[in-house]
Write a protein that holds these residues in place. Structure first.
Motif, PDB file in Angstrom:
ATOM      1  N   LEU A   1       0.855  -1.181   0.000  1.00  0.00           N
ATOM      2  CA  LEU A   1       0.000   0.000   0.000  1.00  0.00           C
ATOM      3  C   LEU A   1       0.895   1.237   0.000  1.00  0.00           C
ATOM      4  CD1 LEU A   1      -2.672  -0.981   2.693  1.00  0.00           C
ATOM      5  CD2 LEU A   1      -2.788  -1.293   0.222  1.00  0.00           C
ATOM      6  N   PHE A   2       0.623   2.178  -0.890  1.00  0.00           N
ATOM      7  CA  PHE A   2       1.402   3.420  -0.962  1.00  0.00           C
ATOM      8  C   PHE A   2       0.497   4.543  -0.495  1.00  0.00           C
ATOM      9  CE2 PHE A   2       3.531   6.991  -3.148  1.00  0.00           C
ATOM     10  CZ  PHE A   2       4.818   6.783  -2.686  1.00  0.00           C
TER      11      PHE A   2
ATOM     12  N   TRP B   1       5.484   3.411   1.480  1.00  0.00           N
ATOM     13  CA  TRP B   1       4.930   2.074   1.387  1.00  0.00           C
ATOM     14  C   TRP B   1       4.607   1.578   2.787  1.00  0.00           C
ATOM     15  CZ3 TRP B   1       3.372   0.227  -3.075  1.00  0.00           C
ATOM     16  CH2 TRP B   1       3.941   0.728  -4.241  1.00  0.00           C
ATOM     17  N   CYS B   2       3.456   0.969   2.941  1.00  0.00           N
ATOM     18  CA  CYS B   2       3.051   0.452   4.250  1.00  0.00           C
ATOM     19  C   CYS B   2       2.171  -0.777   4.057  1.00  0.00           C
ATOM     20  CB  CYS B   2       2.307   1.525   5.047  1.00  0.00           C
ATOM     21  SG  CYS B   2       0.826   2.167   4.241  1.00  0.00           S
ATOM     22  N   GLY B   3       1.996  -1.497   5.147  1.00  0.00           N
ATOM     23  CA  GLY B   3       1.113  -2.649   5.140  1.00  0.00           C
ATOM     24  C   GLY B   3      -0.271  -2.239   5.597  1.00  0.00           C
ATOM     25  N   SER B   4      -1.203  -3.132   5.451  1.00  0.00           N
ATOM     26  CA  SER B   4      -2.574  -2.893   5.886  1.00  0.00           C
ATOM     27  C   SER B   4      -2.632  -2.811   7.407  1.00  0.00           C
ATOM     28  CB  SER B   4      -3.459  -4.044   5.405  1.00  0.00           C
ATOM     29  OG  SER B   4      -4.733  -3.972   5.979  1.00  0.00           O
ATOM     30  N   VAL B   5      -3.432  -1.887   7.917  1.00  0.00           N
ATOM     31  CA  VAL B   5      -3.610  -1.748   9.369  1.00  0.00           C
ATOM     32  C   VAL B   5      -4.109  -3.062   9.956  1.00  0.00           C
ATOM     33  CG1 VAL B   5      -4.976  -0.597  11.154  1.00  0.00           C
ATOM     34  CG2 VAL B   5      -3.960   0.738   9.320  1.00  0.00           C
ATOM     35  N   GLY B   6      -4.988  -3.737   9.239  1.00  0.00           N
ATOM     36  CA  GLY B   6      -5.552  -4.992   9.719  1.00  0.00           C
ATOM     37  C   GLY B   6      -4.660  -6.199   9.490  1.00  0.00           C
TER      38      GLY B   6
ATOM     39  N   VAL C   1       0.975 -11.620  -3.910  1.00  0.00           N
ATOM     40  CA  VAL C   1       0.184 -11.436  -2.699  1.00  0.00           C
ATOM     41  C   VAL C   1       0.327  -9.979  -2.284  1.00  0.00           C
ATOM     42  CG1 VAL C   1      -0.164 -12.173  -0.309  1.00  0.00           C
ATOM     43  CG2 VAL C   1       0.597 -13.829  -2.006  1.00  0.00           C
ATOM     44  N   VAL C   2      -0.786  -9.322  -2.064  1.00  0.00           N
ATOM     45  CA  VAL C   2      -0.779  -7.895  -1.740  1.00  0.00           C
ATOM     46  C   VAL C   2      -1.510  -7.639  -0.428  1.00  0.00           C
ATOM     47  CG1 VAL C   2      -0.648  -7.168  -4.165  1.00  0.00           C
ATOM     48  CG2 VAL C   2      -2.879  -7.465  -3.084  1.00  0.00           C
TER      49      VAL C   2
ATOM     50  N   ALA D   1      -7.039   6.844   5.380  1.00  0.00           N
ATOM     51  CA  ALA D   1      -5.708   7.456   5.409  1.00  0.00           C
ATOM     52  C   ALA D   1      -5.251   7.838   4.005  1.00  0.00           C
ATOM     53  CB  ALA D   1      -4.708   6.494   6.048  1.00  0.00           C
ATOM     54  N   ALA D   2      -5.547   7.000   3.022  1.00  0.00           N
ATOM     55  CA  ALA D   2      -5.171   7.291   1.637  1.00  0.00           C
ATOM     56  C   ALA D   2      -5.929   8.504   1.108  1.00  0.00           C
ATOM     57  CB  ALA D   2      -5.430   6.078   0.750  1.00  0.00           C
TER      58      ALA D   2
END
Length: 83
Positions: free
Chosen positions: A9-10, A15-20, A37-38, A48-49
């Motif tokens: 996730l950008f 770049w970051c991972g999903s909060v969940g 795999v995303v 946030a985006a």
């Protein structure tokens, strides 16, 4: 347990991972082979985006351009993509 795969996730310029922590497989519709795999964005990630995009638009130079200037930039990008 979440694997050590790169985050996908950008948001807000990073770049970051999903909060969940959710992940989703992406498969080729033709033969069902695994493409990758995303991270699966949550409602929090989406918020946030949206907030980051709003801030970037309000603080950036794009919002100060006229419609004609924006159109010229987009036409130039399209020309470069065609090349």
């Amino acid at each position: 347990m979440r694997d050590a795969a790169p985050t996908s996730l950008f948001i807000g310029g990073r770049w970051c991972g999903s909060v969940g922590g959710g992940r989703r497989e992406v498969r080729c519709p033709a033969d069902n082979t695994l493409v990758g795999v995303v991270d699966e964005a949550t409602e929090v990630d989406t918020g946030a985006a949206i907030a980051a995009a709003r801030e970037a638009f309000d603080r950036g130079s794009w919002s100060g351009l006229s419609v004609g200037e924006r159109g010229a930039v987009l036409a130039r990008v399209a020309d470069l993509l065609v090349r």
